[in-house]
Design an enzyme around this catalytic site. Structure first.
Site, PDB file in Angstrom:
ATOM      1  N   ASP A   1      -0.882 130.411  91.192  1.00  0.00           N
ATOM      2  CA  ASP A   1      -1.052 129.270  92.093  1.00  0.00           C
ATOM      3  C   ASP A   1      -2.322 128.488  91.770  1.00  0.00           C
ATOM      4  OD1 ASP A   1       1.247 129.665  93.656  1.00  0.00           O
ATOM      5  OD2 ASP A   1       0.232 131.119  94.930  1.00  0.00           O
TER       6      ASP A   1
ATOM      7  N   ASN B   1       4.470 120.567  99.632  1.00  0.00           N
ATOM      8  CA  ASN B   1       5.230 121.573  98.879  1.00  0.00           C
ATOM      9  C   ASN B   1       6.458 121.995  99.680  1.00  0.00           C
ATOM     10  OD1 ASN B   1       3.829 123.026 100.814  1.00  0.00           O
ATOM     11  ND2 ASN B   1       3.327 124.743  99.478  1.00  0.00           N
TER      12      ASN B   1
END
Length: 436
Positions: free
Chosen positions: A181, A107
């Site tokens: 998330d 990420n």
């Protein structure tokens, strides 16, 4: 021994290797899902470690040098390697590990990946069979393509969650940290598994991307569609279109949520349940079409409010269950951590910390009939498995020591952290098998 060796071939993903360079929640939680399916996960951290290691105190979670309940949430069953990617040898080791993997998950910002040669075009040219995954805040195109993002801003704010979930006329909601998330993590895991099927079928790698903003839009599909047909959000519970899909307060000041989508079919039942038989077949209220045409839904809601205010919650739950009305007490987290339903179905699992005692930890929700509840080994300190994986790559003890001395790798030298496997409640009771 690595964590993967301790799990002894558990799971449908046994033999699949994943290299992770991820911090915080969405991306690490994605790989936690794969780890609980049996994949071998090598988590590469900087010397400082995943930034999530710093977050616990922000919401009252205590930590020690070897125990961190916050990092455990996203990182069960992983192996921990620490490399300095700014050092050529540290980066070379990362490339070796990636080259042996089926999946590389990150990420990181695209600019940083390009600088390190870990971007998709570079790695896919070098390793054509590699599945390359990236979790992002926003999409790959447009004004925000390179903007930093967390679930609070990408998912909750721009994704409409904070603005559409609260009662109409109140301030924006503040969802629990990382709520978006964990939802995005399931979506990312789905993409990686789809790419893995294709890789096993064709030998070809793939690029897989998920962003938090898109994840919120997908989850809001019905609301986004309805908004275009005049159903404005946020809503007030005093004016919902279907009064049988709403919350009501009981006599003991608790809330019950009922969800009976077929209003017309069950109208007379609900009137009987709340003691208003006088309103059965009442043409003013008995069809949803009439409510929409005349705007009297708030009157029905008021009638239901008066009815539900006459009995305590537990009485209502029993009555609603007898009438087969889908309903539940409106839970808070304090209710969930005491809910036997969560433990018997392994949504929550109890683990034991040396410093903090017994606590509940969430599990990933996918279950396979042939494997049952997954094993759970908690996280480790930074660099805990560095030496083991360097040995697997062919480095000698002297070479590992030299790499450590020059600052290319970090090797853990603290107290041993045993690979204790925590079982589900039913496994502990001998009511469910362990396949490990």
């Amino acid at each position: 021994m690595t964590v993967t060796e301790k799990l002894n071939g558990y799971g449908p993903l046994a033999g699949i290797k994943v290299v992770e360079m991820c911090t915080y929640v969405a991306a690490p939680a994605t790989i936690r899902i794969l780890s609980e399916m049996g994949a071998e996960v090598i988590k590469i951290e900087s010397f400082a470690g995943d930034t999530q290691r710093t977050q616990g105190p922000g919401f009252g979670c205590k930590q020690t040098e070897t125990e961190d309940p916050t990092i455990d949430l996203n990182n069960t069953n992983k192996n921990w390697v620490s490399l300095n990617l700014k050092d050529p040898e540290g980066l070379a080791i990362a490339k070796k590990l990636i080259g042996e993997a089926d999946i590389f998950m990150n990420n990181m910002r695209t600019s940083a990946l390009e600088k390190l040669g870990l971007d998709y075009p570079t790695l896919s040219a070098e390793f054509p069979g590699l599945i390359w995954g990236q979790m992002r805040g926003y999409g790959e195109f447009g004004e925000f393509a390179h903007a930093p993002g967390y679930d609070a801003v990408c998912w909750a704010a721009r994704g409409g969650v904070a603005g559409t979930f609260p009662e109409k006329g109140t301030s924006p909601s503040i969802p629990p940290q990382a709520f978006g998330d964990y939802n995005a993590a399931v979506m990312m895991a789905t993409g990686l598994l789809g790419a893995l099927v294709n890789k096993l079928r064709t030998g070809k790698g793939e690029k897989v991307v998920v962003n938090l903003y898109h994840a919120a839009i997908w989850a809001g599909s019905i609301g986004i569609c309805a908004q275009q047909f005049g159903a404005d959000y946020p809503k007030s519970r005093k004016a919902v279109p279907n009064p049988f899909n709403n919350t009501y307060k009981s006599a003991d000041d608790k809330w019950v949520y009922i969800c009976q989508p077929e209003y017309n079919r069950y109208y007379n039942d609900l009137m009987t349940i709340i003691g208003r038989e006088d309103l059965k077949d009442d043409p003013r209220y008995s069809t949803l079409q009439t409510l929409l045409e005349t705007g009297v839904a708030p009157e029905v809601i008021e009638i239901l409010e008066e009815g539900f205010a006459k009995k305590d919650l537990e009485e209502w739950l029993a009555i609603l269950a007898e009438w087969q009305v889908p309903s539940q007490k409106v839970f808070r987290f304090t209710d969930i951590i005491k809910d036997e339903e969560a433990y018997v179905n392994d949504a929550l699992r109890k683990v034991e910390y040396n410093a903090f005692g017994e606590h509940a930890i969430t599990t990933s929700p996918v279950r396979f009939g042939g494997y049952g509840d997954p094993p759970m080994i908690l996280s480790k300190p930074v660099g805990y498995h560095t030496a083991e994986y360097l040995t697997k790559l062919g480095y000698s003890d002297d070479e590992i020591a030299a790499l450590e001395e020059k600052g290319a790798v970090k090797v853990y030298h603290g107290e041993e952290v045993p690979d204790r496997i925590f079982k589900s409640q039913r496994q502990e009771a001998g009511e469910a098998p362990c396949h490990w």
